[in-house]
Design a protein around this motif. Structure first.
Motif, short mmCIF file in Angstrom:
data_model
loop_
_atom_site.label_atom_id
_atom_site.label_comp_id
_atom_site.label_asym_id
_atom_site.label_seq_id
_atom_site.Cartn_x
_atom_site.Cartn_y
_atom_site.Cartn_z
N TYR A 1 0.83 -1.20 0.00
CA TYR A 1 0.00 0.00 0.00
C TYR A 1 0.87 1.26 0.00
O TYR A 1 0.53 2.27 -0.63
N GLY A 2 1.98 1.21 0.72
CA GLY A 2 2.88 2.36 0.71
C GLY A 2 3.44 2.63 -0.67
O GLY A 2 3.54 3.78 -1.12
N LEU A 3 3.83 1.57 -1.37
CA LEU A 3 4.37 1.72 -2.72
C LEU A 3 3.32 2.28 -3.67
O LEU A 3 3.59 3.20 -4.46
N LEU A 4 2.09 1.74 -3.59
CA LEU A 4 1.02 2.23 -4.46
C LEU A 4 0.71 3.70 -4.16
O LEU A 4 0.47 4.49 -5.08
N GLY A 5 0.70 4.04 -2.88
CA GLY A 5 0.44 5.43 -2.52
C GLY A 5 1.51 6.37 -3.04
O GLY A 5 1.21 7.47 -3.54
N ALA A 6 2.78 5.95 -2.95
CA ALA A 6 3.87 6.79 -3.44
C ALA A 6 3.77 7.00 -4.95
O ALA A 6 3.99 8.11 -5.46
N LEU A 7 3.43 5.94 -5.66
CA LEU A 7 3.29 6.07 -7.12
C LEU A 7 2.11 6.96 -7.49
O LEU A 7 2.20 7.77 -8.42
N ALA A 8 1.01 6.83 -6.75
CA ALA A 8 -0.16 7.67 -7.03
C ALA A 8 0.17 9.14 -6.79
O ALA A 8 -0.18 10.02 -7.58
N PHE A 9 0.86 9.42 -5.67
CA PHE A 9 1.24 10.80 -5.37
C PHE A 9 2.19 11.35 -6.43
O PHE A 9 2.05 12.49 -6.87
N ARG A 10 3.13 10.53 -6.87
CA ARG A 10 4.09 10.96 -7.89
C ARG A 10 3.39 11.30 -9.19
O ARG A 10 3.68 12.30 -9.85
N ASN A 11 2.42 10.47 -9.58
CA ASN A 11 1.71 10.72 -10.84
C ASN A 11 0.84 11.96 -10.76
O ASN A 11 0.71 12.70 -11.74
N ARG A 12 0.24 12.21 -9.61
CA ARG A 12 -0.58 13.41 -9.46
C ARG A 12 0.27 14.67 -9.48
O ARG A 12 -0.14 15.72 -9.97
N ALA A 13 1.49 14.58 -8.95
CA ALA A 13 2.36 15.75 -8.88
C ALA A 13 3.04 16.05 -10.21
O ALA A 13 3.61 17.12 -10.39
N ARG A 14 2.98 15.15 -11.18
CA ARG A 14 3.67 15.34 -12.45
C ARG A 14 2.97 16.44 -13.26
O ARG A 14 1.74 16.48 -13.33
N PRO A 15 3.70 17.37 -13.89
CA PRO A 15 3.07 18.41 -14.70
C PRO A 15 2.35 17.82 -15.90
O PRO A 15 2.62 16.71 -16.33
#
Length: 300
Positions: free
Chosen positions: A272-286
Motif C-alpha cells: 500500500y505504501g508503494l502504491l500510494g507513493a506512485l499515485a502521489f508521484r503521478n498526481r504531482a507530475r506536470p
C-alpha cells in the motif's frame, strides 16, 4: 504511464523478495496431527482378490445408484473410476505378468486439503477424525475437487442441484455400532477397520514378518501429512496410483506461504505504501505537452 507500470512491477518484486527473505517467513506452519481417537482403515494388496463386493456394499449402504463400467460389457456393477454414484472402487494393476488390486476411496487426511479449501465448512474433520460432508452448506464451488491431491471428491453433474460425493467412512453406520460396509463384506479381510494407532501397529507387524513380500513402507503414515486410510503393498505404491506427495500436507504448505506473506502485515503495508507513493508521484507530475499522444510512452 508505462514507466509507472514498470516501477510498480519492480516494487512488487522487491516487496515479495523482502518478505520471502524475512526471518521466519518460510517457516513451516503448524503441523496437524491425528486425534487420539482417530479411526481408519488398513488395506492390504496381498489379500485382495478383486471381487468388488466392497463396491456393491458401499453403494447399497450409501443409497447410491449402481454404476456399471466397461467390465463384462456393462453387465456387472463395476465402475471404472470414482464418480457421482461411486464412493469406493477396486482397480487392477498389471505389468509384465504381475498383478495387484488397489482400493480407492477418501483417504481421510489428517490435514485435509478439501476441508481447508471449503469456504463454508461443508467438508470438515469431525468425530474420530473422519472427513464428513454437509450438503446444506455446499454451494457447488468444487474447490475441494481441485484441492484434493488424491482426486477423490466428485460432483453430481447429472443433477440440477448437484452435491459432492465422497466416502465418509460410513459414519452413519459407525454411529450405530456397525462397521463400514466395505469392511463388513470383504471375504479376505483385505481391508480392516480400527483405531489408526492400532492399524499402524498391525501394518508394521506385517512388514516385519514378511520383509520379502511387502514394500517396506506404510502408505499414509506420513504421506501428505498422514492419512487415516493406510496401505501395505507388494507393488510400489506409485504403480497403484498412490502419488508420492512427501510428508507435508497441502494445507500446511499453503499456511506456510500465507504466514510468510502476511507476517505482521509487513507485505500489505509495504505494498500500500508503494502504491500510494506512485499515485502521489503521478498526481504531482506536470501536464503533458500539447500533441503528446495518449498511447505514446513517456520519455525520461
Amino acid at each position: 504511464m508505462a514507466t509507472s507500470r514498470r516501477q510498480l512491477l519492480r516494487g512488487l518484486a522487491t516487496v515479495g523478495a523482502a518478505t520471502a527473505a524475512a526471518p521466519g517467513a518460510a517457516r513451516a506452519a503448524e503441523v496437524r496431527r491425528a486425534p487420539d481417537d482417530a479411526v481408519g482403515m488398513l488395506y492390504d494388496t496381498t489379500l485382495c482378490i478383486g471381487c468388488k463386493a466392497c463396491v456393491v456394499a458401499c453403494a447399497q449402504a450409501n443409497d447410491l445408484t449402481p454404476e456399471r463400467g466397461t467390465y463384462g460389457q456393462g453387465r456387472y456393477q463395476a465402475p471404472d473410476d470414482l464418480n457421482e454414484n461411486t464412493k469406493n472402487i477396486i482397480k487392477l494393476y498389471t505389468e509384465e505378468g504381475r498383478t495387484a488390486y488397489v482400493k480407492q476411496q477418501c483417504m481421510h487426511c489428517v490435514d485435509p486439503a478439501c476441508a481447508n479449501a471449503c469456504m463454508l465448512g461443508a467438508l470438515q474433520k469431525r468425530e474420530f477424525g473422519i472427513v464428513t460432508y454437509d450438503a446444506s452448506k455446499c454451494i457447488g464451488c468444487r474447490y475441494c475437487q481441485m484441492a484434493c491431491p488424491f482426486g477423490i471428491p466428485k460432483f453430481q453433474w447429472s443433477r440440477y442441484s448437484g452435491k459432492i460425493v465422497k466416502c465418509e467412512l460410513c459414519a452413519h453406520r459407525l454411529a450405530k455400532g456397525q462397521l463400514p460396509a466395505c469392511v463388513e463384506v470383504c471375504p479376505r479381510q483385505a481391508v480392516i477397520y480400527g483405531r489408526r494407532t492400532e492399524l499402524l501397529e498391525e501394518a508394521r507387524r506385517r512388514l516385519r514378518e514378511k520383509p520379502d513380500l511387502y514394500v517396506q513402507k506404510v502408505y499414509g503414515e506420513t504421506d501428505a501429512g498422514g492419512t487415516q486410510v493406510l496401505y501395505v503393498s507388494h507393488v510400489p505404491f506409485e504403480k497403484l496410483g498412490l502419488p508420492d506427495l512427501g510428508p507435508e500436507s497441502v494445507p500446511a504448505t499453503q499456511r506456510a506461504v500465507q504466514h510468510g506473506i502476511y507476517r505482521g502485515f509487513a507485505a500489505p503495508i509495504a505494498l500500500y505504501g508503494l502504491l500510494g507513493a506512485l499515485a502521489f508521484r503521478n498526481r504531482a507530475r506536470p501536464d503533458r505537452p500539447e500533441g503528446h499522444g495518449a498511447g505514446e510512452e513517456e520519455r525520461p
